[in-house]
Design a protein around this motif. Sequence first.
Motif, short mmCIF file in Angstrom:
data_model
loop_
_atom_site.label_atom_id
_atom_site.label_comp_id
_atom_site.label_asym_id
_atom_site.label_seq_id
_atom_site.Cartn_x
_atom_site.Cartn_y
_atom_site.Cartn_z
N UNK A 115 0.86 -1.19 0.00
CA UNK A 115 0.00 0.00 0.00
C UNK A 115 0.89 1.23 0.00
N UNK A 116 0.54 2.23 -0.82
CA UNK A 116 1.38 3.42 -0.91
C UNK A 116 0.55 4.63 -1.34
N UNK A 117 1.14 5.81 -1.09
CA UNK A 117 0.51 7.09 -1.42
C UNK A 117 1.46 7.88 -2.29
N UNK A 118 0.93 8.66 -3.20
CA UNK A 118 1.75 9.53 -4.04
C UNK A 118 1.42 10.98 -3.70
N UNK A 119 1.70 11.91 -4.61
CA UNK A 119 1.33 13.31 -4.39
C UNK A 119 -0.17 13.52 -4.37
N UNK A 120 -0.89 12.62 -5.02
CA UNK A 120 -2.34 12.70 -5.03
C UNK A 120 -2.88 12.13 -3.72
N UNK A 121 -4.08 12.57 -3.33
CA UNK A 121 -4.71 12.05 -2.13
C UNK A 121 -5.45 10.75 -2.46
N UNK A 122 -4.65 9.76 -2.83
CA UNK A 122 -5.15 8.43 -3.16
C UNK A 122 -4.30 7.40 -2.44
N UNK A 123 -4.95 6.38 -1.89
CA UNK A 123 -4.22 5.24 -1.36
C UNK A 123 -4.25 4.15 -2.42
N UNK A 124 -3.05 3.75 -2.88
CA UNK A 124 -2.92 2.69 -3.88
C UNK A 124 -2.58 1.37 -3.20
N UNK A 125 -2.98 0.30 -3.85
CA UNK A 125 -2.56 -1.04 -3.42
C UNK A 125 -2.04 -1.81 -4.62
N UNK A 126 -0.76 -2.17 -4.56
CA UNK A 126 -0.15 -3.06 -5.54
C UNK A 126 -0.34 -4.48 -5.04
N UNK A 127 -0.95 -5.32 -5.86
CA UNK A 127 -1.25 -6.69 -5.44
C UNK A 127 -0.77 -7.67 -6.50
N UNK A 128 0.17 -8.51 -6.13
CA UNK A 128 0.72 -9.50 -7.07
C UNK A 128 0.55 -10.90 -6.50
N UNK A 129 0.04 -11.80 -7.32
CA UNK A 129 -0.07 -13.21 -6.96
C UNK A 129 0.55 -14.04 -8.07
N UNK A 130 1.46 -14.93 -7.68
CA UNK A 130 2.13 -15.81 -8.63
C UNK A 130 1.86 -17.24 -8.23
N UNK A 131 1.37 -18.03 -9.17
CA UNK A 131 1.08 -19.43 -8.88
C UNK A 131 2.34 -20.28 -8.89
N UNK A 132 2.25 -21.52 -8.43
CA UNK A 132 3.41 -22.42 -8.49
C UNK A 132 3.90 -22.58 -9.93
N UNK A 133 5.18 -22.75 -10.07
CA UNK A 133 5.80 -22.86 -11.39
C UNK A 133 5.46 -24.21 -12.00
N UNK A 134 4.87 -24.21 -13.20
CA UNK A 134 4.45 -25.45 -13.85
C UNK A 134 5.22 -25.73 -15.14
N UNK A 135 5.99 -24.72 -15.60
CA UNK A 135 6.77 -24.88 -16.82
C UNK A 135 8.23 -24.58 -16.53
N UNK A 136 9.05 -24.59 -17.56
CA UNK A 136 10.47 -24.31 -17.38
C UNK A 136 10.70 -22.92 -16.84
N UNK A 137 9.89 -21.98 -17.25
CA UNK A 137 10.01 -20.61 -16.76
C UNK A 137 8.62 -20.02 -16.59
N UNK A 138 8.55 -18.98 -15.75
CA UNK A 138 7.27 -18.30 -15.55
C UNK A 138 6.88 -17.54 -16.82
#
Length: 385
Positions: A115-138
């Motif tokens: 969660x982060x804030x910039x110059x704007x009066x907005x609260x941002x949320x960066x959300x990343x989900x990565x599943x288990x690796x099923x191939x040689x590379x993601x």
Amino acid sequence: MKRDYFAKSEQIYKGGRAMIIMDIKVDNIYAFKDFHINMSYPKKIVNSTIENEFLEERTNFRYKKVNIIMGTNATGKTTMGKLLMLFTNYLNDGGYKRFTNRIADVKKAAKLQIDFVTNENLLYRFEMNVGPKTQKSYTEEDVDIKIFYTPIETRDSYETCASRLDMYECEETTYEKVNTNGWKFSYPIDSSGDKVYSTIEENSKYIYILQQILKTLDSSVEEVVKVSEVENTYVIKWKNCSAIIKDGKIANGEVMSSGTKAGLEISYIITSLLCDMHDLYYCDELFSYVNSDIEKACLSIIIEKLSGRKQWFFTTHNSDILDMQLPKHSFTFLKKDVNNEDDSIKCIAASQYLKRSTDSLKHAVENDLFCTAPELHRLFEIADL
């Protein structure tokens, strides 16, 4: 990878657009497992030594301007800076592979939420989900990254805004629409054999500040002079020798002590604060080779110059910092528990344990209230050989 992390990506900057980090949750990236650290605090501190730890015109939205991270070796202090730099780099170019390359166990899912804030009066949320690796590379399909935001109303606190994000009562955006990039990361001087120091010789204050700091660190320094004939070059002069720094590289670094070299980075950071260049700073062991009194003096100057939407992350082993009259919520301790595979690195906020203004943080650490002291029994067993 070492070269890329410590040299190429050391500084990212395109202008002083703010970023305030409010909350980090991470699982299965680097050594972090189910890790959580929060940068809000619940109640206004009367007569605090750190001014305006809240958003202007949003006084209920409080954030820790100063975040002093302490802990023994290998508890994640440097790695937390790495993690934040991956995140800020992503906002620069949207590349997801920097995250997948740091997943600890590819057979398991990984998660990062910031969660982060910039110059704007907005609260941002960066959300990343990565599943288990099923191939040689993601692949891109394996990585789900979303960025949400909610307005920060006049009476909102961080907690009320975060609850709206939790309930997905918010809007969604993409990384290139997030208006931020004023950050600076600094790492130990011995991290790379070809370290490049940040310099801003064209700034009128920089050479003066550099000279004052270097003379404090090394009383035999006579002067610091900008070389007008050569771009981005200056000379540090002693009585019988000199050192040339061009484009941030020291031509003859053997004449400089480790502490004097550290002064180059310290000078840049203080100058950049005075000139309002960056807003988010993560400085890892900046004063490792510097006298404790000098460290405290520089830190007090830095804190004084944290005007506006600025935030400072600072790692140190120096327990003398605990004597500074700073709010207890400014201190966080990291602890590694090798016996707990699911939660190996723990975050301990001093303010959760020390509630009264009269409680001594220094005494609490000396008595190991947070259970963060290093285990020394293996060292003493050497003496029995």
